[in-house]
Motif scaffolding. Structure first.
Motif, PDB file in Angstrom:
ATOM      1  N   GLN A 126       0.835  -1.205   0.000  1.00  0.00           N
ATOM      2  CA  GLN A 126       0.000   0.000   0.000  1.00  0.00           C
ATOM      3  C   GLN A 126       0.870   1.255   0.000  1.00  0.00           C
ATOM      4  N   ALA A 127       1.950   1.229   0.790  1.00  0.00           N
ATOM      5  CA  ALA A 127       2.864   2.374   0.822  1.00  0.00           C
ATOM      6  C   ALA A 127       3.504   2.594  -0.549  1.00  0.00           C
ATOM      7  N   ILE A 128       3.852   1.503  -1.200  1.00  0.00           N
ATOM      8  CA  ILE A 128       4.456   1.618  -2.542  1.00  0.00           C
ATOM      9  C   ILE A 128       3.431   2.166  -3.532  1.00  0.00           C
ATOM     10  N   ASP A 129       2.190   1.652  -3.455  1.00  0.00           N
ATOM     11  CA  ASP A 129       1.144   2.106  -4.380  1.00  0.00           C
ATOM     12  C   ASP A 129       0.789   3.574  -4.181  1.00  0.00           C
ATOM     13  N   GLN A 130       0.966   4.072  -2.947  1.00  0.00           N
ATOM     14  CA  GLN A 130       0.626   5.465  -2.644  1.00  0.00           C
ATOM     15  C   GLN A 130       1.813   6.407  -2.851  1.00  0.00           C
ATOM     16  N   SER A 131       2.887   5.882  -3.386  1.00  0.00           N
ATOM     17  CA  SER A 131       4.067   6.728  -3.605  1.00  0.00           C
ATOM     18  C   SER A 131       3.726   7.869  -4.556  1.00  0.00           C
ATOM     19  N   VAL A 132       4.430   8.972  -4.392  1.00  0.00           N
ATOM     20  CA  VAL A 132       4.166  10.165  -5.208  1.00  0.00           C
ATOM     21  C   VAL A 132       5.397  10.491  -6.043  1.00  0.00           C
ATOM     22  N   ASP A 133       5.156  11.177  -7.147  1.00  0.00           N
ATOM     23  CA  ASP A 133       6.258  11.599  -8.012  1.00  0.00           C
ATOM     24  C   ASP A 133       7.246  12.456  -7.227  1.00  0.00           C
ATOM     25  N   LEU A 134       8.521  12.338  -7.572  1.00  0.00           N
ATOM     26  CA  LEU A 134       9.582  13.020  -6.840  1.00  0.00           C
ATOM     27  C   LEU A 134       9.340  14.528  -6.753  1.00  0.00           C
ATOM     28  N   LEU A 135       8.980  15.162  -7.881  1.00  0.00           N
ATOM     29  CA  LEU A 135       8.742  16.601  -7.866  1.00  0.00           C
ATOM     30  C   LEU A 135       7.452  16.950  -7.144  1.00  0.00           C
ATOM     31  N   GLU A 136       6.451  16.064  -7.248  1.00  0.00           N
ATOM     32  CA  GLU A 136       5.217  16.302  -6.501  1.00  0.00           C
ATOM     33  C   GLU A 136       5.508  16.320  -5.007  1.00  0.00           C
ATOM     34  N   PHE A 137       6.380  15.424  -4.570  1.00  0.00           N
ATOM     35  CA  PHE A 137       6.783  15.375  -3.166  1.00  0.00           C
ATOM     36  C   PHE A 137       7.451  16.694  -2.772  1.00  0.00           C
ATOM     37  N   ARG A 138       8.336  17.169  -3.637  1.00  0.00           N
ATOM     38  CA  ARG A 138       9.041  18.426  -3.346  1.00  0.00           C
ATOM     39  C   ARG A 138       8.067  19.597  -3.337  1.00  0.00           C
ATOM     40  N   PHE A 139       7.174  19.628  -4.319  1.00  0.00           N
ATOM     41  CA  PHE A 139       6.236  20.752  -4.407  1.00  0.00           C
ATOM     42  C   PHE A 139       5.216  20.729  -3.272  1.00  0.00           C
ATOM     43  N   ALA A 140       4.868  19.534  -2.800  1.00  0.00           N
ATOM     44  CA  ALA A 140       3.951  19.444  -1.660  1.00  0.00           C
ATOM     45  C   ALA A 140       4.575  20.078  -0.421  1.00  0.00           C
ATOM     46  N   ARG A 141       5.864  19.839  -0.214  1.00  0.00           N
ATOM     47  CA  ARG A 141       6.564  20.467   0.902  1.00  0.00           C
ATOM     48  C   ARG A 141       6.655  21.977   0.707  1.00  0.00           C
ATOM     49  N   LEU A 142       6.849  22.410  -0.541  1.00  0.00           N
ATOM     50  CA  LEU A 142       6.867  23.839  -0.835  1.00  0.00           C
ATOM     51  C   LEU A 142       5.503  24.465  -0.539  1.00  0.00           C
ATOM     52  N   ARG A 143       4.439  23.754  -0.946  1.00  0.00           N
ATOM     53  CA  ARG A 143       3.084  24.269  -0.709  1.00  0.00           C
ATOM     54  C   ARG A 143       2.823  24.456   0.786  1.00  0.00           C
ATOM     55  N   SER A 144       3.266  23.479   1.589  1.00  0.00           N
ATOM     56  CA  SER A 144       3.033  23.582   3.031  1.00  0.00           C
ATOM     57  C   SER A 144       3.815  24.751   3.626  1.00  0.00           C
ATOM     58  N   ARG A 145       4.984  25.060   3.081  1.00  0.00           N
ATOM     59  CA  ARG A 145       5.762  26.190   3.582  1.00  0.00           C
ATOM     60  C   ARG A 145       5.135  27.527   3.192  1.00  0.00           C
ATOM     61  N   LEU A 146       4.430  27.542   2.055  1.00  0.00           N
ATOM     62  CA  LEU A 146       3.844  28.796   1.565  1.00  0.00           C
ATOM     63  C   LEU A 146       2.485  29.108   2.159  1.00  0.00           C
ATOM     64  N   GLU A 147       1.900  28.156   2.881  1.00  0.00           N
ATOM     65  CA  GLU A 147       0.587  28.398   3.479  1.00  0.00           C
ATOM     66  C   GLU A 147       0.662  29.594   4.424  1.00  0.00           C
ATOM     67  N   GLY A 148      -0.174  30.599   4.148  1.00  0.00           N
ATOM     68  CA  GLY A 148      -0.251  31.775   5.015  1.00  0.00           C
ATOM     69  C   GLY A 148       0.891  32.746   4.854  1.00  0.00           C
ATOM     70  N   ALA A 149       1.789  32.522   3.877  1.00  0.00           N
ATOM     71  CA  ALA A 149       2.937  33.413   3.687  1.00  0.00           C
ATOM     72  C   ALA A 149       2.486  34.740   3.095  1.00  0.00           C
ATOM     73  N   GLY A 150       3.186  35.824   3.466  1.00  0.00           N
ATOM     74  CA  GLY A 150       2.909  37.131   2.914  1.00  0.00           C
ATOM     75  C   GLY A 150       3.483  37.276   1.514  1.00  0.00           C
ATOM     76  N   ILE A 151       3.216  38.420   0.884  1.00  0.00           N
ATOM     77  CA  ILE A 151       3.659  38.643  -0.488  1.00  0.00           C
ATOM     78  C   ILE A 151       5.181  38.555  -0.607  1.00  0.00           C
ATOM     79  N   ALA A 152       5.883  39.206   0.314  1.00  0.00           N
ATOM     80  CA  ALA A 152       7.346  39.216   0.238  1.00  0.00           C
ATOM     81  C   ALA A 152       7.922  37.809   0.418  1.00  0.00           C
TER      82      ALA A 152
END
Length: 627
Positions: free
Chosen positions: A379-405
């Motif tokens: 199940q863990a293998i089947d739920q694996s995500v693309d390498l860049l999707e993994f990176r972008f997901a972490r980026l998305r979580s860092r950008l939550e609530g971030a200001g313009i600057a």
């Protein structure tokens, strides 16, 4: 290094040993041998795959069954089945012959003995073969210790506690180092083995205060590390007593073992990786063994190091998809981030799987011991995500609530990092998809993201030949000239034509053979090739490509022969009539060049005569002006 097979095997047993070579060559299909290490795909009557001898991202190596050769049209490397094995596995010629003979089930003629009883060609220096023998002998010793009632009891208890089956112990050659300083050393001495080979292999160490030696591994569960052929090249030793430090003691890097390019269990997993088209990369010995014990036999592991480009190069030649399985802790997430940098520019699909999404087990070993663990692992293998999707997901979580600057700064940093990793060098469609996905994550339109990418090439370009595989120990150090791309002279064309049809050599007049004499070429490598062809032709053989590959031992000579023959094949479309026309035209041009070219010696004489004439005042009565 220009030594030929005829010179190597001259002597009483030469003909018998040459017969060995011919039998092994006939029994070794190059498509099967190359296909064991590189994923090949059929293309017409040939096969193509990623070249393992340079940083290849699109298939540029052709394997031609009809000629039993391989050739890369980018780096120029080529040869026969012996050449491939020598280069890929960094073997000496005799090692390659023995390896292929074992695969074919052929018993070789015993090596000739010198008057002193030593094997012909032997020496006092420690060879790669000596290191392999030392590592193999140590593996047998550790296996024997594990089976001893007294010395192996504690190690067997650890194996039982870890739930490792006897089948896995055999498959992975697990052993034990005894709890003493001279266990292996006594065996080396009793069997009269070479202690220095064991020292260089990292199995014995020198005492600081004396000339004595002692065992590197003591009271440890031993995991042999093998190359892709299954030959033991290093060891990992896990502590048996929990109070001992460190937890693992590993072999140092040697001529055989480079951990940045070695994957644990690749030998056991290679066939399933190629069959499934997918490799699973875990983080340790016991994780891999647990996977194989559960029937997941396409699992491998890195060896105490982060993933490297050499690891990526090995895997992308064998499969289309790599799943990186990391523990769910912070260290695992950091390892996943580093994997982006390794695999970003590789032509392979990479996915990230973490156990924390399906279980609280800390690693595959723990999970697969539980009831239902096999299903959760899948199940863990089947739920694996693309390498860049993994990176972008972490980026998305860092950008939550971030200001313009902060948002602007984060996007600029991400674009800059992707450019550093080679964003502008990836294929256009993949680049477009990456930009689109980054735009979605950052909620900035694609055109703006595109404008943020600086103009010009900024990613470092890796030079060809930087893979973990390179010239073997017997290889000539001369760089292969660009025979496959540079314009060829008429003499070089003639040499290539003879390689395509050896009968052309015997069709030449005696005076015409000077046109292909060793002095007629720009590169010394082609001069050596011309010598080999002339030697074969003058002995009555047809000096075509097959004969040259069978005769030459020097790998760069074989490279040159295959490159030159392939070049002529392309230019004549492998048509016999076109080849003959091409031959006649090149013969005419070479003859014309010879007739109109002034020799260097004659030119020097004329220059000296002219200087003498000028020094005499140009007076014809004293010395006539040279014509």
């Amino acid at each position: 290094m220009g030594e030929t097979v005829r010179e190597i095997w001259s002597g009483e047993n030469g003909p018998r040993e040459r017969g060995d070579l011919e039998k092994v060559r006939d029994a070794s299909d190059i498509v099967r041998i190359v296909g064991q290490h590189v994923a090949l795909k059929p293309r017409g009557r040939e096969f193509v795959g990623l070249c393992p001898f340079h940083d290849d991202h699109s298939p540029s190596m052709n394997v031609i069954p009809a000629k039993q050769i391989f050739h890369c049209f980018v780096c120029g490397t080529g040869g026969d089945v012996f050449s491939f094995v020598q280069k890929f596995h960094r073997m000496e010629f005799r090692e390659a012959l023995k390896f292929l003979a074992e695969q074919a089930g052929i018993e070789l003629t015993p090596p000739r003995q010198t008057a002193g009883g030593a094997t012909a060609g032997g020496g006092s220096e420690i060879s790669r073969q000596d290191l392999l023998k030392a590592s193999g002998a140590a593996a047998e010793f550790f296996r024997a210790v594990l089976k001893r009632d007294d010395l192996g009891a504690a190690a067997r208890a650890v194996i039982e506690r870890r739930g490792i089956s006897s089948e896995m112990c055999e498959r992975f050659m697990i052993g034990a180092a005894p709890d003493r300083w001279d266990g292996l050393l006594l065996t080396v001495r009793s069997k009269q083995l070479l202690p220095q080979a064991f020292v260089e292999a990292g199995l014995l160490k020198k005492r600081e205060q004396s000339d004595g030696l002692y065992d590197t591994f003591r009271n440890r569960l031993m995991f042999p590390i093998t190359d892709q052929l299954g030959r033991v090249i290093a060891f990992g030793g896990r502590r048996i007593n929990d109070e001992d430090e460190p937890k693992y003691v590993n072999s140092p890097e040697t001529r055989l073992y480079k951990k940045s390019g070695t994957l644990y269990a690749l030998h056991q997993a290679a066939k399933e990786i190629q069959r499934a088209g997918r490799a699973i990369v875990t983080e340790g010995y016991t994780d891999v063994i647990a996977c194989h014990q559960a029937g997941i036999t396409n699992a491998v592991a890195t060896l105490g190091t982060a993933l490297t480009r050499d690891h990526a190069a090995v895997l992308r030649r064998m499969c289309d998809t790599v799943v990186l399985l990391f523990d769910g802790d912070q260290a695992g997430e950091k390892a996943a981030e580093r994997a982006v940098e390794v695999f970003f520019g590789e032509a392979i699909d990479v996915r990230i799987a973490t156990l924390k999404s399906v279980t609280d087990a800390k690693d595959p070993d723990e999970l697969l011991k539980r009831d239902g663990g096999r299903e959760l692992f899948q199940q863990a293998i089947d739920q694996s995500v693309d390498l860049l999707e993994f990176r972008f997901a972490r980026l998305r979580s860092r950008l939550e609530g971030a200001g313009i600057a902060a948002l602007s700064r984060a996007i600029d940093e991400e674009v800059a990092r992707l450019v550093e990793l080679g964003l502008k060098d990836v294929p256009p469609i993949r680049q477009k998809l990456i930009i689109r996905r980054l735009a979605e994550v950052s909620r900035v339109d694609e055109a703006t993201i595109q404008r943020a990418i600086p103009a010009g090439r900024s990613a470092p370009v890796r030079a060809s030949g930087q893979s973990q595989y390179g010239p073997g120990p017997s290889d000539d150090t001369e760089r292969l000239p660009p025979i496959h791309t540079a314009p060829l002279t008429p003499a070089e064309h003639l040499l290539g034509c003879i390689l395509c049809d050896g009968a052309l050599f015997h069709a030449m007049e005696a005076s015409e053979r000077d046109l292909i004499a060793p002095g007629a070429y720009r590169w010394s490598l082609l001069s050596r090739l011309a010598e080999t062809i002339a030697g074969l032709g003058e002995s009555g053989s047809r000096p075509d490509l097959a004969a040259v590959l069978a005769e030459a031992r020097d790998l760069t000579t074989k490279d040159a022969a295959v490159s030159l023959a392939s070049r002529i094949d392309v230019e004549t479309d492998r048509d016999r009539e076109r080849l003959n026309r091409h031959w006649r035209e090149c013969l005419r041009r070479a003859t014309l060049e010879r007739a109109t070219t002034v020799s260097q010696e004659e030119l020097a004489q004329r220059i000296e005569l002219r200087r003498t004439h000028i020094a005499a005042g140009g007076d014809r009565k004293v010395l006539p002006r040279p014509r």
